[in-house]
Design an enzyme around this catalytic site. Structure first.
Site, mmCIF file in Angstrom:
data_model
loop_
_atom_site.group_PDB
_atom_site.id
_atom_site.type_symbol
_atom_site.label_atom_id
_atom_site.label_comp_id
_atom_site.label_asym_id
_atom_site.label_seq_id
_atom_site.Cartn_x
_atom_site.Cartn_y
_atom_site.Cartn_z
ATOM 1 N N ARG A 104 0.855 -1.194 0.000
ATOM 2 C CA ARG A 104 0.000 0.000 0.000
ATOM 3 C C ARG A 104 0.890 1.243 0.000
ATOM 4 O O ARG A 104 1.661 1.440 0.931
ATOM 5 C CB ARG A 104 -0.890 -0.030 1.239
ATOM 6 C CG ARG A 104 -1.771 1.181 1.414
ATOM 7 C CD ARG A 104 -2.703 0.976 2.618
ATOM 8 N NE ARG A 104 -3.551 2.130 2.802
ATOM 9 C CZ ARG A 104 -3.337 3.091 3.699
ATOM 10 N NH1 ARG A 104 -2.314 3.029 4.520
ATOM 11 N NH2 ARG A 104 -4.158 4.116 3.793
ATOM 12 N N GLU A 148 -3.795 0.101 8.219
ATOM 13 C CA GLU A 148 -2.577 0.517 8.938
ATOM 14 C C GLU A 148 -2.648 -0.012 10.362
ATOM 15 O O GLU A 148 -3.682 0.106 11.023
ATOM 16 C CB GLU A 148 -2.444 2.041 9.028
ATOM 17 C CG GLU A 148 -1.982 2.724 7.787
ATOM 18 C CD GLU A 148 -1.748 4.224 8.002
ATOM 19 O OE1 GLU A 148 -1.484 4.649 9.141
ATOM 20 O OE2 GLU A 148 -1.831 4.952 7.004
ATOM 21 N N TYR A 175 -4.285 2.197 15.926
ATOM 22 C CA TYR A 175 -3.044 2.164 16.704
ATOM 23 C C TYR A 175 -3.275 2.033 18.199
ATOM 24 O O TYR A 175 -2.604 1.261 18.879
ATOM 25 C CB TYR A 175 -2.227 3.441 16.432
ATOM 26 C CG TYR A 175 -1.697 3.492 15.023
ATOM 27 C CD1 TYR A 175 -0.462 2.946 14.701
ATOM 28 C CD2 TYR A 175 -2.456 4.039 13.989
ATOM 29 C CE1 TYR A 175 0.016 2.951 13.401
ATOM 30 C CE2 TYR A 175 -1.985 4.052 12.684
ATOM 31 C CZ TYR A 175 -0.754 3.505 12.397
ATOM 32 O OH TYR A 175 -0.284 3.499 11.113
ATOM 33 N N ASN A 228 -7.623 2.161 9.968
ATOM 34 C CA ASN A 228 -6.263 2.366 10.480
ATOM 35 C C ASN A 228 -6.367 2.438 11.995
ATOM 36 O O ASN A 228 -7.154 3.229 12.525
ATOM 37 C CB ASN A 228 -5.669 3.679 9.966
ATOM 38 C CG ASN A 228 -5.444 3.655 8.461
ATOM 39 O OD1 ASN A 228 -5.718 2.675 7.789
ATOM 40 N ND2 ASN A 228 -4.938 4.759 7.931
ATOM 41 N N HIS A 282 -2.702 11.045 0.621
ATOM 42 C CA HIS A 282 -2.171 10.870 1.974
ATOM 43 C C HIS A 282 -1.543 12.214 2.363
ATOM 44 O O HIS A 282 -0.348 12.318 2.606
ATOM 45 C CB HIS A 282 -1.169 9.715 1.999
ATOM 46 C CG HIS A 282 -0.910 9.142 3.361
ATOM 47 N ND1 HIS A 282 -1.034 7.793 3.654
ATOM 48 C CD2 HIS A 282 -0.505 9.717 4.510
ATOM 49 C CE1 HIS A 282 -0.714 7.582 4.916
ATOM 50 N NE2 HIS A 282 -0.385 8.734 5.463
ATOM 51 N N GLU A 319 -7.128 8.664 6.151
ATOM 52 C CA GLU A 319 -7.329 9.375 7.422
ATOM 53 C C GLU A 319 -7.753 10.824 7.212
ATOM 54 O O GLU A 319 -7.045 11.762 7.596
ATOM 55 C CB GLU A 319 -6.059 9.295 8.282
ATOM 56 C CG GLU A 319 -5.653 7.883 8.600
ATOM 57 C CD GLU A 319 -4.474 7.791 9.577
ATOM 58 O OE1 GLU A 319 -3.974 8.837 10.030
ATOM 59 O OE2 GLU A 319 -4.073 6.660 9.896
#
Ligand code: IFM
Length: 461
Positions: A77, A366, A297, A295, A121, A166
């Site tokens: 990606r 992600e 985290y 995504n 991005h 995002e």
């Protein structure tokens, strides 16, 4: 990892983004982006770091494709830099910029790796920002034109397309608290930007479909939000405001064609000034997608709080009467992000439960951790904390699959250490260590671990 398994056809990948790795910011006709401008402003980025040299990927891409081949990923990606392809955002197309991505895509295919392309991005051409950037509706239309140009060149070879990565960061960090480029603060620009990003996504999706793209979606950084005190109605309301700002402002228009019911409580009087919304926009935004990229985290725990800025005329759109609470039990990464892997499973299951048939198949587009890992005296990088992080989060994905959630793949962030936005080069997310002075690439222990996981998966499916 022997007990960690995934269904046949599950896609394992790794990701990067143009501005974070390419360098060569003035090569072959590339125009300036908002991140070039932002980096040049003193105090914006740690250490005064810029998009140079990054990982010199623009020149060293064959070496990076070889790393991907050794890693054994099914898919890579990457993002296309809009200012390489259309340097001013609206004028002539720069053939040399498109040629770079054609070479990269052909190199990936020759190595047996499926390209997964992200159109945006965060590197908006500066000239579009000078005309209002994402505050301006026109930018959504320019984005769709750019999507058509890239798809015209690559739709025949790139199977998976993501419009935006995002958009929360683009809108709320870029035009809210000003931590990201273009660094605008206060008032409604973030809400206008969010709307125009969504509109741009919808218009770009139409352009991708017209060019024959088979698989298209968007990647959202969705939050797992919990109230600090589960028995406190005030904390529950604060958690809903946090979820509205982070998740619902995107998922409700995209998946249900409506604005979140909780937006009035979240933005108060700012939400009254929505003259940028037009009839018909929601229908464009809510066009069916083939996948939703998630995504993820770290989770967020929040408590009720007063406005950070008491003067409403100075308040920015991230000021929504909630405050983050640190989890003292969790390990924290070099970003100071709490590591609580099972929250990813809860987030994925929660999305399925909330949206049901309206939810397209998911990819985790992600996931990864920044750690303070450097080569040891023997030259190796033993990033055991990252391995534990990846192991935990992949178990969470397997847990979501076991609960019946349609998750099609997982992309590790990131293939390489790279430019971590306002943190500069100080934060390292890579499975491959990059020495920025020499550009030497050293695969870390997590690289070997991920390679092993992928190869076991292949052998068993
Ligand atoms: O490096 C970023 C990436 O560009 C977008 N998602 C989060 C990553 C880590 O902060």
């Amino acid at each position: 990892m022997a007990d960690l398994s995934f269904p046949p056809g599950f896609v394992f990948g790794a990701g990067t983004a143009a501005f974070q790795i390419e360098g060569a910011t003035a090569a072959d006709g590339r125009g300036p982006s908002i991140w070039d401008t932002f980096c040049a402003e003193p105090g914006r980025v740690a250490g005064g770091d810029t998009g140079e040299p990054a990982c010199e990927h623009y020149r060293r891409w064959p070496q990076d494709v070889e790393l991907l081949r050794r890693l054994g990923v099914d898919s890579y990606r990457f993002s296309v830099a809009w200012p390489r392809v259309r340097p001013t955002g609206s004028g002539a197309v720069n053939r040399a910029g498109l040629d770079f991505y054609e070479r990269l895509v052909d190199g990936l295919l020759a190595a047996g790796i499926e390209p997964a392309l992200t159109l945006y991005h965060w590197d908006l051409p500066q000239e579009l920002e000078d005309g209002g950037g994402w505050r301006a509706r026109d930018t959504a239309h320019r984005f769709a034109e750019y999507a058509a140009v890239v798809a015209g060149a690559l739709a025949d070879r790139v199977p998976r397309w993501t419009t935006l990565n995002e958009p929360w960061c683009s809108a709320f960090l870029g035009y809210g608290n000003g931590v990201h480029a273009p660094g605008v603060r206060s008032g409604t620009p973030a809400l206008a930007a969010a709307h125009h990003l969504l509109l741009g996504h919808g218009l770009a999706l139409e352009a991708l479909r017209a060019a024959g793209v088979r698989e298209a979606g968007i990647s959202l950084n969705l939050d797992h939000v919990s109230p600090a005190d589960p028995d406190s109605p005030a904390d529950a309301a604060a958690a809903l405001r946090a979820r509205t700002q982070r998740n619902l402002v995107w998922t409700e228009p995209l998946l249900r064609g409506r604005h979140p019911a909780s937006e009035a409580d979240t933005w108060g009087e700012l939400i009254g000034r929505q003259d940028f919304r037009r009839d018909g926009d929601l229908a464009v935004i809510a066009a069916p997608m083939d996948f939703l990229g998630v995504n993820y985290y770290t989770p967020a725990t929040v408590r009720a709080a007063p406005y950070a800025e008491p003067d409403p005329s100075l308040r920015d759109a991230t000021d929504n009467r909630f405050a983050h609470v640190r989890d003292p039990r969790a390990r924290h990464t070099a970003m100071d992000w709490a590591v609580v892997p099972d929250t990813l499973r809860e987030l994925l299951v929660g999305l399925r439960d909330e949206y049901g048939a309206a939810l397209p198949p998911l990819y985790v587009t992600e996931n990864g951790s920044a750690e303070d890992d450097l080569p040891g005296p023997d030259g190796t990088v033993r990033d055991t904390d990252r391995i534990a992080y990846l192991d935990g989060h992949l178990r969470a994905v397997a847990g979501a699959l076991a609960a019946g959630v349609d998750v099609r793949g997982y992309y590790l962030w990131s293939l390489l250490d790279n430019f971590e936005w306002s943190y500069g080069y100080g934060k390292r997310f890579g499975a491959v260590h990059v020495d920025y002075a020499t550009q030497r690439r050293t695969p870390k222990s997590s690289f070997a671990w991920y390679r092993e996981l992928i190869s076991r998966h292949r052998a068993s499916s």
